[in-house]
Design an enzyme around this catalytic site. Structure first.
Site, PDB file in Angstrom:
ATOM      1  N   HIS A 235       0.830  -1.198   0.000  1.00 56.88           N
ATOM      2  CA  HIS A 235       0.000   0.000   0.000  1.00 56.88           C
ATOM      3  C   HIS A 235       0.866   1.249   0.000  1.00 56.88           C
ATOM      4  O   HIS A 235       1.845   1.347   0.745  1.00 56.88           O
ATOM      5  CB  HIS A 235      -0.924  -0.001   1.213  1.00 56.88           C
ATOM      6  CG  HIS A 235      -2.122   0.880   1.053  1.00 56.88           C
ATOM      7  ND1 HIS A 235      -2.048   2.256   1.126  1.00 56.88           N
ATOM      8  CD2 HIS A 235      -3.427   0.583   0.781  1.00 56.88           C
ATOM      9  CE1 HIS A 235      -3.256   2.771   0.939  1.00 56.88           C
ATOM     10  NE2 HIS A 235      -4.112   1.778   0.727  1.00 56.88           N
TER      11      HIS A 235
ATOM     12  N   GLY B 156      -3.484   1.476  -3.823  1.00 60.77           N
ATOM     13  CA  GLY B 156      -4.222   2.354  -2.933  1.00 60.77           C
ATOM     14  C   GLY B 156      -4.596   3.647  -3.640  1.00 60.77           C
ATOM     15  O   GLY B 156      -4.097   3.956  -4.721  1.00 60.77           O
TER      16      GLY B 156
ATOM     17  N   GLU C 197      -4.101   7.609 -11.758  1.00 57.21           N
ATOM     18  CA  GLU C 197      -5.503   7.277 -11.462  1.00 57.21           C
ATOM     19  C   GLU C 197      -6.114   8.456 -10.703  1.00 57.21           C
ATOM     20  O   GLU C 197      -6.473   8.372  -9.538  1.00 57.21           O
ATOM     21  CB  GLU C 197      -5.591   5.985 -10.643  1.00 57.21           C
ATOM     22  CG  GLU C 197      -7.012   5.458 -10.485  1.00 57.21           C
ATOM     23  CD  GLU C 197      -7.109   4.235  -9.579  1.00 57.21           C
ATOM     24  OE1 GLU C 197      -8.226   3.738  -9.395  1.00 57.21           O
ATOM     25  OE2 GLU C 197      -6.070   3.790  -9.043  1.00 57.21           O
TER      26      GLU C 197
ATOM     27  N   HIS D 227      -3.965   1.998 -15.004  1.00 53.56           N
ATOM     28  CA  HIS D 227      -4.961   3.041 -15.220  1.00 53.56           C
ATOM     29  C   HIS D 227      -4.469   4.093 -16.221  1.00 53.56           C
ATOM     30  O   HIS D 227      -4.999   4.204 -17.312  1.00 53.56           O
ATOM     31  CB  HIS D 227      -5.409   3.702 -13.916  1.00 53.56           C
ATOM     32  CG  HIS D 227      -6.148   2.783 -13.006  1.00 53.56           C
ATOM     33  ND1 HIS D 227      -7.456   2.418 -13.218  1.00 53.56           N
ATOM     34  CD2 HIS D 227      -5.757   2.126 -11.890  1.00 53.56           C
ATOM     35  CE1 HIS D 227      -7.853   1.581 -12.274  1.00 53.56           C
ATOM     36  NE2 HIS D 227      -6.833   1.381 -11.456  1.00 53.56           N
TER      37      HIS D 227
END
Length: 515
Positions: free
Chosen positions: A287, A320, A350, A375
């Site tokens: 994360h 995350g 993102e 993304h």
């Protein structure tokens, strides 16, 4: 002031009527459109005779359904949230065609959020499952005795809760809501802010994680997940996972490497049962809100597991919410040091913001040599970075429905994927967390991209190219790619013949005015 008389107006109209379009205008217009078609994703693919027949069926249904949506936007409108039309898409003939289509590989998906909520509810029928339940929170744990973990209410066996509910079906329906963001009652997510959606999303993640951290259930979860993806015509998966520990009923804890062995063993069993399935590779994650030392430890774990099981490890990523998470620049010392022996598949861009640290993660993903970019939503705002992506042939892992559900875009027609497809960028479609929104593993994303984002003229060639891209830009070695291409080609030929021969797709009023 000069006034136009009737005579003057008549003369002007005659003069306008007498004018003609330059002789070469239509040729130049057609040449520009043809150039755009060739440039776009799939534009260079030549279809054979059977593919052209199947394409004709596909495009007639596409134009009919798009025309229907223009006339009746209240029924099928891509400006609305995915949840508002999710139940209707299965009635679409285009959706049914895409569902049958071999899709190659899924390259961007998170391990705990892959399985449909209905299947997760079935896993709650396993013995020894306790629940700590409040109105908006649920914790689950398998145990021989009542868990000792703190509970705001009371640890109770799920089987007892279900039996005492008086209506097990209604109980399961309520339980299902903890496993997915999707609500059949049509809650309008268009007006839920991005941080609130992420908070809800994280709650779903932690509930599912508490269910599948029990080793026997994780094994069943993973086999069911592979089956669900295989049934959606996916033959290979690259899975992002934090390698969280698993436990046994007596409380025995397994180390993080054990999960890799579980993935491998269950996948091998699945391949025995489904020989055309190619396999799985893992992208180890950490994360992005954590410390640089924690990320350093995760990179060392990735090295160690890769050394022991090189066939299972594709690389590393940070995950995350980017907008509130730490940027890649915070981790440059450890990422730079590891880039020579670990491949990166980094989430970047993102975000809907421009000029923020989250937006500029794109810069660092490129400079760190990321093999693909997760993304890449913000890339259209950076012409220099887009040029670098094209030059370096860095694939973009686009997750359309995820971007809708997590509040990056509301009207998918405005999704940057439209530009990526038109420019012929190296795009791969994926689904991110399909279980969290009760979507099919990849069909829903393909459908929304094809009908709501791509050009009205985009056809079977684009769909085929996207599937081929997922193989080309995978982390498979050459031998694995060759095998996957062969499996795909065989399945593609069968798919094309099925579309041509299926009378349910040919029963259409072709006399309608559908250009």
């Amino acid at each position: 002031m000069y006034k136009l008389t009737a005579y003057t107006i008549a003369c002007l109209l005659i003069s306008l009527d007498a004018r003609s379009v330059p002789d070469n205008y239509n040729e130049e217009r057609r040449a520009l459109l043809d150039e755009e078609t060739i440039t776009a994703v799939g534009g260079k693919i030549n279809l054979n005779e059977d593919e052209n027949k199947a394409n004709d069926v596909l495009m007639r249904w596409k134009m009919r359904e798009l025309n229907d949506s223009y006339i009746n936007p209240q029924h099928f409108n891509f400006s609305k949230h995915y949840f508002s039309y999710k139940k209707d898409i299965e009635d679409s003939k285009v959706y049914q065609i895409i569902r049958r289509m071999p899709k190659g590989a899924v390259l961007h998906v998170h391990s705990s959020l892959m399985l449909h909520a209905d299947m997760l509810v079935k896993l709650t029928y396993e013995d020894h499952l306790y629940a700590c339940h409040t109105y908006d929170d649920l914790k689950l744990q398998f145990s021989e005795t009542t868990p000792e973990r703190p509970c705001q209410s009371k640890w109770t066996l799920v089987s007892d809760m279900r039996n005492s509910s008086g209506d097990p079906a209604a109980f399961d329906s309520q339980l299902k809501k903890y496993f997915t963001l999707y609500r059949e009652d049509g809650e309008d997510f268009n007006f839920v802010d991005i941080n609130t959606v992420w908070q809800r999303f994280n709650k779903v993640y932690y509930v599912i994680k508490s269910l599948i951290s029990y080793r026997p259930v994780r094994e069943k979860y993973w086999y069911a997940t592979l089956e669900q993806f295989y049934n959606d015509n996916i033959m290979y998966i690259e899975v992002r996972t934090g390698l969280h520990g698993l436990y046994e009923l007596d409380g025995t804890q397994h180390d993080k490497k054990y999960l890799v062995e579980l993935f491998k063993n269950v996948t091998n069993k699945f391949i025995e049962d489904h020989p055309e399935f190619i396999g799985v590779k893992l992208i180890v994650t950490k994360h992005r809100a954590l410390s640089i030392n924690q990320v350093f430890d995760a990179l060392n774990l990735t090295r160690a597991v890769k050394a022991e099981m090189p066939d299972m490890i594709a690389g590393f990523d940070l995950v995350g919410q980017e907008d509130i998470g730490r940027p890649l620049t915070d981790f440059l010392p450890v990422l730079s040091e590891a880039r020579n022996d670990i491949n990166f598949y980094l989430h970047a861009g993102e975000t809907a913001w421009l000029g923020t640290s989250a937006d500029e993660n794109l810069v660092d993903a490129i400079l760190l040599g990321s093999k693909r970019i997760g993304h890449g939503y913000a890339l259209t705002k950076h012409p220099s970075l887009m040029s670098a992506v094209i030059k370096k042939d860095i694939a973009l892992e686009v997750n359309v429905i995820s971007n809708v559900v997590l509040s990056l875009v509301h009207d998918v027609r405005n999704h940057p994927l439209a530009s990526y497809l038109a420019m012929g960028l190296p795009v791969v479609l994926s689904s991110d967390d399909p279980g969290a929104w009760s979507a099919r593993p990849l069909t829903d994303d393909f459908f929304v991209a094809f009908m709501g984002i791509a050009s009205q003229r985009a056809d079977l060639r684009m769909l085929k190219q996207l599937a081929l891209n997922s193989i080309t830009y995978s982390a498979l070695e050459d031998e694995g790619k060759d095998r996957l291409f062969k499996v795909f080609s065989k399945r593609w030929d069968t798919f094309v013949k099925d579309i041509i021969s299926d009378k349910s797709f040919s029963e259409i009023d072709f006399d309608r005015n559908i250009d």
